[in-house]
Design a protein around this motif. Structure first.
Motif, mmCIF file in Angstrom:
data_model
loop_
_atom_site.group_PDB
_atom_site.id
_atom_site.type_symbol
_atom_site.label_atom_id
_atom_site.label_comp_id
_atom_site.label_asym_id
_atom_site.label_seq_id
_atom_site.Cartn_x
_atom_site.Cartn_y
_atom_site.Cartn_z
ATOM 1 N N UNK A 35 22.674 21.257 -44.648
ATOM 2 C CA UNK A 35 23.063 20.687 -43.350
ATOM 3 C C UNK A 35 24.257 19.751 -43.519
ATOM 4 N N UNK A 36 24.269 18.993 -44.611
ATOM 5 C CA UNK A 36 25.378 18.074 -44.846
ATOM 6 C C UNK A 36 26.673 18.835 -45.157
ATOM 7 N N UNK A 37 26.577 19.837 -46.059
ATOM 8 C CA UNK A 37 27.770 20.630 -46.393
ATOM 9 C C UNK A 37 28.291 21.340 -45.144
ATOM 10 N N UNK A 38 27.356 21.869 -44.358
ATOM 11 C CA UNK A 38 27.746 22.579 -43.140
ATOM 12 C C UNK A 38 28.476 21.629 -42.187
ATOM 13 N N UNK A 39 27.952 20.419 -42.041
ATOM 14 C CA UNK A 39 28.585 19.433 -41.163
ATOM 15 C C UNK A 39 29.989 19.109 -41.668
ATOM 16 N N UNK A 40 30.129 19.012 -43.003
ATOM 17 C CA UNK A 40 31.440 18.710 -43.584
ATOM 18 C C UNK A 40 32.416 19.859 -43.321
ATOM 19 N N UNK A 41 31.958 21.092 -43.579
ATOM 20 C CA UNK A 41 32.831 22.255 -43.377
ATOM 21 C C UNK A 41 33.227 22.372 -41.908
ATOM 22 N N UNK A 42 32.296 22.030 -41.008
ATOM 23 C CA UNK A 42 32.610 22.109 -39.579
ATOM 24 C C UNK A 42 33.768 21.198 -39.184
ATOM 25 N N UNK A 43 34.039 20.175 -39.992
ATOM 26 C CA UNK A 43 35.159 19.298 -39.662
ATOM 27 C C UNK A 43 36.515 19.904 -39.969
ATOM 28 N N UNK A 44 36.548 21.036 -40.665
ATOM 29 C CA UNK A 44 37.826 21.720 -40.878
ATOM 30 C C UNK A 44 38.299 22.399 -39.592
ATOM 31 N N UNK A 45 37.359 22.856 -38.775
ATOM 32 C CA UNK A 45 37.738 23.647 -37.606
ATOM 33 C C UNK A 45 38.659 22.903 -36.644
ATOM 34 N N UNK A 46 38.281 21.684 -36.172
ATOM 35 C CA UNK A 46 39.212 21.013 -35.239
ATOM 36 C C UNK A 46 40.574 20.718 -35.870
ATOM 37 N N UNK A 47 40.583 20.444 -37.186
ATOM 38 C CA UNK A 47 41.870 20.154 -37.833
ATOM 39 C C UNK A 47 42.762 21.389 -37.789
ATOM 40 N N UNK A 48 42.185 22.532 -38.170
ATOM 41 C CA UNK A 48 42.964 23.774 -38.138
ATOM 42 C C UNK A 48 43.400 24.107 -36.716
ATOM 43 N N UNK A 49 42.497 23.888 -35.764
ATOM 44 C CA UNK A 49 42.817 24.170 -34.369
ATOM 45 C C UNK A 49 44.028 23.348 -33.923
ATOM 46 N N UNK A 50 43.998 22.065 -34.312
ATOM 47 C CA UNK A 50 45.103 21.165 -33.975
ATOM 48 C C UNK A 50 46.425 21.695 -34.565
ATOM 49 N N UNK A 59 47.083 24.723 -35.380
ATOM 50 C CA UNK A 59 47.400 25.958 -34.672
ATOM 51 C C UNK A 59 48.093 25.660 -33.351
ATOM 52 N N UNK A 60 47.595 24.639 -32.657
ATOM 53 C CA UNK A 60 48.230 24.246 -31.393
ATOM 54 C C UNK A 60 49.670 23.790 -31.630
ATOM 55 N N UNK A 61 49.853 22.995 -32.691
ATOM 56 C CA UNK A 61 51.202 22.530 -32.995
ATOM 57 C C UNK A 61 52.128 23.706 -33.281
ATOM 58 N N UNK A 62 51.606 24.699 -34.026
ATOM 59 C CA UNK A 62 52.388 25.907 -34.326
ATOM 60 C C UNK A 62 52.824 26.588 -33.032
ATOM 61 N N UNK A 63 51.877 26.749 -32.102
ATOM 62 C CA UNK A 63 52.209 27.424 -30.841
ATOM 63 C C UNK A 63 53.231 26.625 -30.049
ATOM 64 N N UNK A 64 53.057 25.297 -30.073
ATOM 65 C CA UNK A 64 54.012 24.434 -29.391
ATOM 66 C C UNK A 64 55.414 24.635 -29.943
ATOM 67 N N UNK A 65 55.513 24.671 -31.267
ATOM 68 C CA UNK A 65 56.806 24.856 -31.911
ATOM 69 C C UNK A 65 57.455 26.169 -31.502
ATOM 70 N N UNK A 113 54.294 20.632 -41.194
ATOM 71 C CA UNK A 113 53.137 21.486 -40.899
ATOM 72 C C UNK A 113 52.810 22.373 -42.082
ATOM 73 N N UNK A 114 53.862 22.940 -42.699
ATOM 74 C CA UNK A 114 53.613 23.807 -43.852
ATOM 75 C C UNK A 114 52.979 23.024 -44.999
ATOM 76 N N UNK A 115 53.395 21.780 -45.160
ATOM 77 C CA UNK A 115 52.792 20.979 -46.219
ATOM 78 C C UNK A 115 51.330 20.669 -45.903
ATOM 79 N N UNK A 125 40.885 32.696 -43.789
ATOM 80 C CA UNK A 125 41.605 33.736 -43.050
ATOM 81 C C UNK A 125 42.584 33.114 -42.067
ATOM 82 N N UNK A 126 42.071 32.159 -41.274
ATOM 83 C CA UNK A 126 42.917 31.515 -40.268
ATOM 84 C C UNK A 126 44.080 30.799 -40.948
#
Lengths: 304, 304, 304, 304, 304
Positions: A126-141, A143-149, A167-169, A216-217
């Motif tokens: 449950x703890x590892x899962x909670x930690x991994x779940x925090x990658x999603x909003x970061x990647x989403x953010x 991704x949004x910046x990429x689309x904005x660009x 962004x690439x870094x 993948x994303x």
């Protein structure tokens, strides 16, 4: 050490088998490690943030390290979370105060669901899962910046390059956290530790799926960013080409005309044309014909 | 050869099971190799610096080669360190005098800690670990240079290209040391040599982690350097484009005007306009209107 | 066929178990192959140069092909060397006369060392090792050329492009020889052929190390060459940009000035300025101020 | 749970062993999952579209997820299809209404062929096959667009860049669906589930072939798109070069001539040439010779 | 079905165990497949050209598909060849009439050599080998075109880009045929089918070598083509740079001079210089000095 003794060996406050330490208090961790029989190298890894994510199977415990990205106001920041999974206790050491485990704490406080049915391995999941779940909003953010660009780029604002580089870094940095995490979870699934029950193994497989999906994303973002830079370069090259054409057209039309009028600005005493009454209008006519002829030639070459 | 005889066979000065040879003294190494029963090919590898890092398991000893980078004043330099690990003796041969093993020597001098608890395999681990630790400051230095370049680049100083190229070559060179090192340590962990005790095996796994971590950093530096060059090229392309636009605007505005004033500089005897009293101010008005019209057209195209 | 019969079956001149054939004499090879019981496809491979390097384990012999690069005066040339290793005989077939095996011949002539202690497998190792050793000077030469280009490039001589392209093709060609060679030696080490004794196996592992090392160097040369081309392109882009700036500065300064002097070169009868006594020096003052103002604007933009 | 009980446990309408659910009705799926004994994580995957394609072997059922691309009027859209394969029942959950399974439904309605001979595994195969078949027209469409772009590009229309970028992103997206699908089908073939009969296994291998084939095409499209962008950039660079040459030729010819006529437009009182009677025609002759000489020099340099 | 019955089951004309079908006659193939007990999916693969090359081991037969490139007058064309290898019969189905098997037919007609010694597996090998041999001239042709382009490129003819793009696509297409072929032959060698005798297995290994060799060449052609495009781009960039320099030199020299002569073309009444007798020759001297000074400055900057 048998399972009950580990729990009993501790005089520290604990909450349903989960001992949570926030901040890297060297003395406390060293003391705890000694009582629980943790290998000195493991303690070193816990206390030195910036470790490569990994999973290690020891005789009486599993050791797991994750680097979780956090979106702060300054930028992307990484927080190291270390887990020691004993048969009846999970010790988590977090580098800094963070909101990663808020949901798990809430579920524990509610006393609901599976967190009580299964053992400490489920809690660790449950703890590892909670930690991994925090990658999603970061990647989403990101991704949004990429689309904005992408939109900005096609409208020719030129401040985009340093942002794209940043962004690439960031993507590179996330990959440095995710790629070894994939190996770590895979190693956990391959090894046959009695500390990981078959029921929880299914859940760990789910974490593995999440990590693969994140990778993948991430990879497709990286390719999109690279293709965006190429698009930028192509756009610049095309615009330079367009500007060049205008310059050429102007030069080609006005330089010969300016030469011609220069000729009749000369002060030679013997220039018969200067005395002809129809010379001036005739010259205008010649120049107009010349200019139109050149314009036509350009249109045929596709330069206008 | 049994373990005690190896130690006894040597009449050379030695210090707690560690025989340290600095500089490649062919005769001494050959003599030593003969007494200790080392394979001729191994001796050859020890004496010819520039070997690929590797680990070899022989019957009575392990052979290990590392290339350690050293930051000298001239630039990046590589020093080959070879280790022969017998059951009760470690022989280290270093290509040049170097500070790699200072910490290990100090710990031995202090007579403290694990270096005395475990056997020669732990000593060997301590040496390899000390060598691998010398990669970190080198990479850190290169990372700092990369960051410095990034700032310089965005401020348009142009001496950056040869430096960036040099940095990429340094990274390539480090990779040539680290990549085979990873294989070598991996081979050591896979093979079942009785010379490597399970306790020390845990420590070797830690070295492996360090090497993997170094490779992660290295690869992301390489990608950052590549992306930096792309950023540079994009910046140059963009600046060329900007400069082109200024040139085009100037050409487009002044070439037609210069043509017009050239027309009225002609010396034809029959040019009715020249006699009109309001011709001169009218021409100024026409030229101002023309210039403003062209400026407006450029602004619409986004060239200003 | 048992070992002695193979050696006895031949009425050809031979020298300590090594039958050396230089040049592809179809009839001789066919005859020999028949007597020694060699598979027709193997004979075909021997007689058709340009084979992919490979190792094949047959019942009574090992078959090994290497492509050795040779530096001739014309350029890089490849010579195919085929080895048939029987239990008591090595047959080598070389495509063309070459100096590859001179050192082995000398050692045999001197009658010294290991070549007599071990069997035909050691002789085969010595031949392969001698062949592989010929890659080193070739790579070194290409490396020197790369370094030379690097210096030339930064001094802006422009004949470098075709040379760099040629170098990249040479590296590609060497890779086509080395990559399968790595597989071939690896296959030899993996397979359990009784024709390869454990003592010689150690030496073959050494050849493998050499091949891996050559590949490491080759790959880093290839990357250096690619990065050199990028450096070249960046340098060209930067120089174009610099040239553009000079052009723009000149255009920006002189086009307006030329327009102004054109204005007062017009022949209108009613141009009051022409009669003012201080008009000429005033115009000079205006033009100087204008030019200095523009120069200052450029310096601020970083164009000078 | 034994096979008949699963089918009997459902009071829902069903059609020859196939329960088809379109749209993600959380309650219905949860209820169904509970009755059929499906793991909660599997139900979660079914209800959260955007999953990575995968295959999981559970005790009493197989779980399979595919992302099928659909060409809508807006663009490329992905529809998640989840399959639960029990021994006598297939449950399919589709994210949105779609035409993917129309052919399978028709074959069932006709009551023809193999769909009745084999068990639920064959039905599952037929569904996956129908889903995979929907990739073909999408890829074909993208391939057509690529070919169209190629023609347009060589005729110098400049709106192609954003389209090419869009196409590359679409290909990237398809790859994100296809790559894990390949792993999923491969996992199915490797694992020994009693739910997959040997007869149907042959058909699954056929699906695997299709996926591999799709990936081959996809990768070659991606490379073609990349090479198309390079072609574009080369074309632009070449055109810029051509335009530059024209500009240079014009500048080189007319700037000196304009300078010369400017010289004789000066108003110095003491310019002896102005009084010579043959000066004007002589100047014309000199200028023509100069212009022709320069034209010839350019032709030799290949600039015309 | 036992071996004799397969041969006997056919009332079709056949020639020494080889049934050759040219063109895709759906009915004939279906009928034949039914009699020989071929799986419907295999028949489908045979009848739908454009399959991925592959090898499948079935109970009573092997199924093999190759895509053979053929050089027609229009361009590169692919012909699918399918083989069904029974214990005493080979059925080949070719998509279109082609010359691939002419040599095999001739050898059969001559009744010579191994084709009669071995069984149907050797015949199948001979057919696959003949098909693979048709890749060589195609690759050779493409290689010749590549070399031709290289020469043309360095002489600055500009029609090379579309041709180079076409070549890269052809190479990509060939790779799509060769890469799976490599896997297919590898699968055949790995699987233990009784239909493939050890004697013929040696020959199949030879085909594998050919395919690997073709892939090596192909990959190095692909890299050469990529490097050729880079060479092209560098050449264009360099030429643009050279042209720019000429333009700049001209502008820098003539624009100031033209400005100066413009100054003395002005008609101000009070211009003291105009009356000085030595003003005109002095101005010429000044202008010559200025021009030479600028030329010298350029030479120092390396622009001439």
């Amino acid at each position: 050490t048998s399972a009950p003794s580990v729990a009993a060996a501790l005089a520290l406050p604990r909450e349903r088998g989960w001992l949570r330490i926030t901040g890297l208090d060297n003395r406390a961790v060293a003391e705890l490690g000694k009582r629980l029989g943790v290998h000195p190298l493991v303690l070193e890894d816990i206390l030195n943030p910036g470790q490569r994510p990994k999973a290690e199977t020891h005789a009486s415990y599993l050791f797991f390290v994750v680097d979780v990205p956090a979106l702060t106001e300054v930028g992307l920041e990484e927080v190291q979370v270390s887990l020691l999974v004993f048969s009846d206790l999970v010790v988590s050491v977090e580098e800094k105060p963070n909101p990663f485990f808020a949901t798990v704490e809430k579920r524990l406080a509610l006393g609901s669901g599976r967190l009580f049915q299964f053992g400490s391995d489920y809690l660790a999941y449950a703890l590892v899962d909670a930690a991994v779940d925090h990658f999603f909003p970061v990647l989403e953010k990101l991704g949004e910046r990429l689309e904005g660009m992408e939109e900005v780029l096609l409208q020719q604002h030129d401040q985009i390059l340093p942002q794209l580089h940043q962004l690439r870094r960031d993507l590179l940095r996330l990959r440095r956290s995710l790629w070894p995490l994939r190996e770590a979870v895979g190693a956990l699934l391959r090894e046959e530790s009695p500390l990981l029950s078959p029921e929880v193994r299914v859940f760990v497989r789910d974490v593995q799926d999440h990590v693969l999906y994140l990778l993948d994303i991430l990879e497709s973002y990286r390719e999109t960013a690279a293709s965006l830079l190429e698009l930028y370069l192509s756009t610049v090259a095309q615009r330079t080409n367009e500007v060049m054409k205008v310059l050429t057209v102007i030069g080609t039309i006005f330089l010969p005309l300016t030469f011609i009028v220069g000729v009749y600005g000369m002060n030679f005493q013997h220039m018969p044309e200067l005395a002809w009454p129809w010379a001036y209008p005739a010259l205008w006519a010649i120049m107009v014909v010349l200019a139109l002829g050149m314009l036509r030639a350009f249109r045929r070459r596709g330069w206008l």
